[in-house]
Design an enzyme around this catalytic site. Structure first.
Site, PDB file in Angstrom:
ATOM      1  N   GLU A 147       0.830  -1.209   0.000  1.00  0.00           N
ATOM      2  CA  GLU A 147       0.000   0.000   0.000  1.00  0.00           C
ATOM      3  C   GLU A 147       0.866   1.263   0.000  1.00  0.00           C
ATOM      4  O   GLU A 147       0.610   2.224   0.730  1.00  0.00           O
ATOM      5  CB  GLU A 147      -0.961  -0.015   1.189  1.00  0.00           C
ATOM      6  CG  GLU A 147      -1.823  -1.272   1.246  1.00  0.00           C
ATOM      7  CD  GLU A 147      -2.811  -1.281   2.403  1.00  0.00           C
ATOM      8  OE1 GLU A 147      -2.759  -0.349   3.231  1.00  0.00           O
ATOM      9  OE2 GLU A 147      -3.619  -2.224   2.483  1.00  0.00           O
ATOM     10  N   GLU A 294      -4.355  -9.370   0.291  1.00  0.00           N
ATOM     11  CA  GLU A 294      -4.713  -9.411   1.714  1.00  0.00           C
ATOM     12  C   GLU A 294      -6.220  -9.314   1.862  1.00  0.00           C
ATOM     13  O   GLU A 294      -6.854  -8.465   1.229  1.00  0.00           O
ATOM     14  CB  GLU A 294      -4.076  -8.242   2.491  1.00  0.00           C
ATOM     15  CG  GLU A 294      -2.578  -8.309   2.667  1.00  0.00           C
ATOM     16  CD  GLU A 294      -2.045  -7.108   3.468  1.00  0.00           C
ATOM     17  OE1 GLU A 294      -2.866  -6.415   4.117  1.00  0.00           O
ATOM     18  OE2 GLU A 294      -0.832  -6.870   3.439  1.00  0.00           O
TER      19      GLU A 294
END
Length: 526
Positions: A147, A294
Site C-alpha cells: 500500500e 490481503e
C-alpha cells in the site's frame, strides 16, 4: 465446451507435451535451458488451469515466531500451497525449497528507495534474493511494498522505476518468464468504490497508477489489491448491512444493486474487486487480472471495536474461502477467478495501533492449530482445532426469530432433534432457548464442513464452552459416544467448487505428481 471441459483439455495437452518432451530429453536433442523452461512452464500451466486458489500471508511482528522450518511444517500439515512473504527472509526462502509451495517475495519500503535509484542495486537484489534460490524455491512473484501510494507516498516517485529495474534484472537472469512483479495497493486508492461501475482511482495518483498499469500490462502481471470488507463496514456508518460484509446471503429486500449496470452484489468483497476492475478500465486498461493479496477479519478488538470478534472472523474467512474456490469472479468479470491471500498466518502482537491490529492470525504459534474452525465445502474437511466450538442460542435474541430458527434446524436443516422431545435427556429445561441451542449445535456440527454457519438470523453464537449438562450431551462434546466432531488434521488450500469436485481432486493429484517431477528434472538440469 463447458469450463471444466476446457480445463481438462488444457491439462491433457500439457501432459502430452510434457511426456513428448521427456522422450526428446531422453534422446538428448534439447538443450538444458529449454527443458528447464518447459518443465517449469508445465507446472505453472497446470496450476493456472485448476482455477482460483486461497493462499496466506506470513507476517513477522510476532514475539514467539516459530522457526522457518516449523512455519513450513505448519503450512505443509494444512496443505497450504501459496504464501506471501513481506520480505526476502533467507531462512524462509531456504525452508520453502523443494516443497513446491508457491511464494510471493516482498521488497521492503527501504529497499524500494535504493532499488528505484540504482539498477545495480536491483541486479544485486535479484541475484541475492531470487536467483540464488531458484528453481529449488518456487518463487512466482515479487511484491514491492504494501500500500505504498496511500501509506508511504514519499516512496511513490521511485516505485515504478524500482519495478522496471527489477524486471531488467530478471531479464538479465533469464527469470522473467517465471517471476512476475507487482505492488499491492489499498482500497483507499479508490475514494468512492460504490457503485462499482463509477469507481475511479484517486485522480491525484492517476499518473503513477497509469505507469503501474502499463508495466503490469507489458509484463503480463496482475494488479495486487488489499481488500478488507471489515474496514469498509466499520467505516461505513451503517450504510451496508453486516451480512453484506461477511459474505452472508442477503434477503431480496437487502440485495445491493449497482444502479448503472443492475449487477447484484452479494458481498462487499465482490464489490471491492469490481470497483477496482472499473477503476482500471477508467484508465483504458482491460486485460489486467486482479489478485487479492490481503483479506481477513480480526477476531478480537477493543471496547470500541465490537465487530472484531471470533464469530464474525470465522464467518468471514470461511465464506471468503468458499467464495474464492467457487472459481468465478465478480459480476463484471465472472469468467476470471480471484486468487486471494488470507491475512494472516499468526497474530502479530508487536504491531502498533488498536487491539484489533494484533488479532488477525488464523493459527497458533505454539502448536500450529487453527484458532477457530476453517472449512472448505468441496473437501468436506476442517482444520484441526485444539479447542472445540459449539453453536448455541444467543442471550437476549428475538424469541420469535429463535423459534423460527429452531423449527428450521429440526426441519429443513435436518438436525437430529430427538433428544429435545418429551421424555428425552435434553427436554428440560423446556424452553425455546435451551431447545434451540441443542438444535442449532447439532446442525452446526454436521454441516459446518459443507458451508453451514452459526447464525440463524442473528439468534446464535459460537462458544468454546461445552454446553452439555447431566445426561444431555451436545454433538461435538468430548463426552459424546458417537461422532459429532467432524474435524480433520488438515485441509487443502486449493481449488474446489460445488460442481466437479471429484474431477478437480483427481486433477489436483496429477498436478502434484507432475509438478514434483518437473521440479526434480529442472533441478537435475541446472
Amino acid at each position: 465446451m463447458n469450463k471444466d471441459g476446457v480445463k481438462v483439455s488444457i491439462l491433457t495437452c500439457s501432459v502430452v507435451f510434457f511426456i513428448c518432451f521427456l522422450g526428446l530429453y531422453a534422446m538428448k536433442n534439447l538443450q538444458k535451458w529449454f527443458l528447464t523452461v518447459l518443465f517449469l512452464t508445465v507446472a505453472t500451466t497446470l496450476n493456472n488451469v485448476l482455477g482460483a486458489f486461497v493462499g496466506i500471508n506470513i507476517g513477522t511482528d510476532v514475539s514467539d515466531l516459530p522457526s522457518a522450518s516449523n512455519i513450513v511444517a505448519i503450512l505443509k500439515s494444512h496443505q497450504i500451497n501459496h504464501v506471501r512473504l513481506y520480505d526476502a527472509n533467507p531462512h524462509m526462502l531456504q525452508a520453502l525449497s523443494n516443497t513446491g509451495i508457491e511464494a510471493i517475495v516482498g521488497v521492503t519500503d527501504q529497499e524500494i528507495l535504493k532499488i528505484g535509484e540504482s539498477p545495480s542495486v536491483a541486479a544485486s537484489w535479484i541475484s541475492k534474493n531470487i536467483a540464488a534460490y531458484m528453481p529449488h524455491t518456487n518463487i512466482t512473484t515479487i511484491a514491492l511494498g504494501s500500500e505504498v501510494l496511500t501509506s508511504i507516498p514519499n516512496i511513490a516517485p521511485v516505485l515504478v522505476p524500482a519495478m522496471n529495474h527489477l524486471y531488467s534484472a530478471l531479464v538479465a537472469s533469464n527469470l522473467h518468464f517465471r517471476v512476475k512483479i507487482s505492488t499491492p495497493q489499498s482500497m483507499d486508492l479508490i475514494p468512492k468504490p460504490f457503485p462499482p461501475s463509477t469507481a475511479t482511482f484517486n485522480s491525484s495518483w492517476n499518473s503513477t497508477v497509469y505507469q503501474i498499469l502499463q508495466f503490469l500490462k507489458n509484463t503480463n502481471s496482475s494488479y495486487m489489491l488489499n481488500a478488507y470488507p471489515y474496514y469498509g463496514y466499520t467505516k461505513g456508518d451503517g450504510i451496508f448491512p453486516i451480512e453484506y460484509a461477511l459474505l452472508r446471503s442477503l434477503p431480496s429486500a437487502k440485495k445491493i444493486v449497482d444502479p448503472n449496470t443492475l449487477f447484484h452484489y452479494d458481498s462487499m468483497f465482490d464489490a471491492m474487486v469490481d470497483a477496482t476492475y472499473y477503476s482500471i478500465k477508467g484508465l483504458n486498461f482491460n486485460d489486467i487480472p486482479i489478485v487479492v493479496t490481503e483479506s481477513g477479519w480480526p477476531r478480537l478488538g477493543g471496547s470500541n471495536e465490537p465487530d472484531a470478534n471470533v464469530e464474525n472472523a470465522e464467518t468471514y474467512v470461511n465464506n471468503l474461502i468458499r467464495r474464492v474456490l467457487n472459481d468465478s469472479g465478480p459480476p463484471s468479470r465472472p469468467e476470471i477467478g480471484t486468487n486471494t491471500y488470507l491475512y494472516e498466518l499468526f497474530d502479530e502482537d508487536k504491531r502498533i495501533g488498536p487491539i484489533s491490529e494484533k488479532h488477525w492470525g488464523l493459527f497458533s504459534t505454539t502448536n500450529g492449530s487453527s484458532v477457530y474452525p476453517l472449512s472448505f465445502g468441496g473437501y468436506d474437511k476442517i482444520f484441526g482445532n485444539s479447542s472445540k466450538s459449539f453453536c448455541v442460542a444467543k442471550d437476549g435474541a428475538d424469541a420469535e426469530k429463535m423459534e423460527a430458527g429452531l423449527d428450521w434446524a429440526c426441519g429443513q436443516g435436518r438436525a437430529n432433534c430427538a433428544a429435545i422431545q418429551a421424555g428425552r435427556p435434553c427436554y428440560f429445561p423446556n424452553n425455546v432457548k435451551s431447545h434451540a441451542s441443542y438444535a442449532y449445535n447439532d446442525y452446526y456440527q454436521k454441516m459446518r464442513s459443507v458451508g453451514g454457519t452459526c447464525d440463524f438470523d442473528d439468534t446464535a453464537v459460537i462458544t468454546t464452552e461445552d454446553p452439555s449438562y447431566g445426561s444431555c450431551i451436545f454433538a461435538g462434546s468430548s463426552n459424546a459416544s458417537t461422532g459429532g466432531d467432524e474435524s480433520f488434521s488438515s485441509m487443502a488450500f486449493g481449488p474446489v467448487g460445488p460442481v466437479g469436485a471429484s474431477l478437480k481432486l483427481q486433477v489436483c493429484r496429477l498436478h502434484y505428481v507432475l509438478s514434483s517431477t518437473s521440479l526434480l528434472l529442472a533441478l537435475m538440469l541446472f
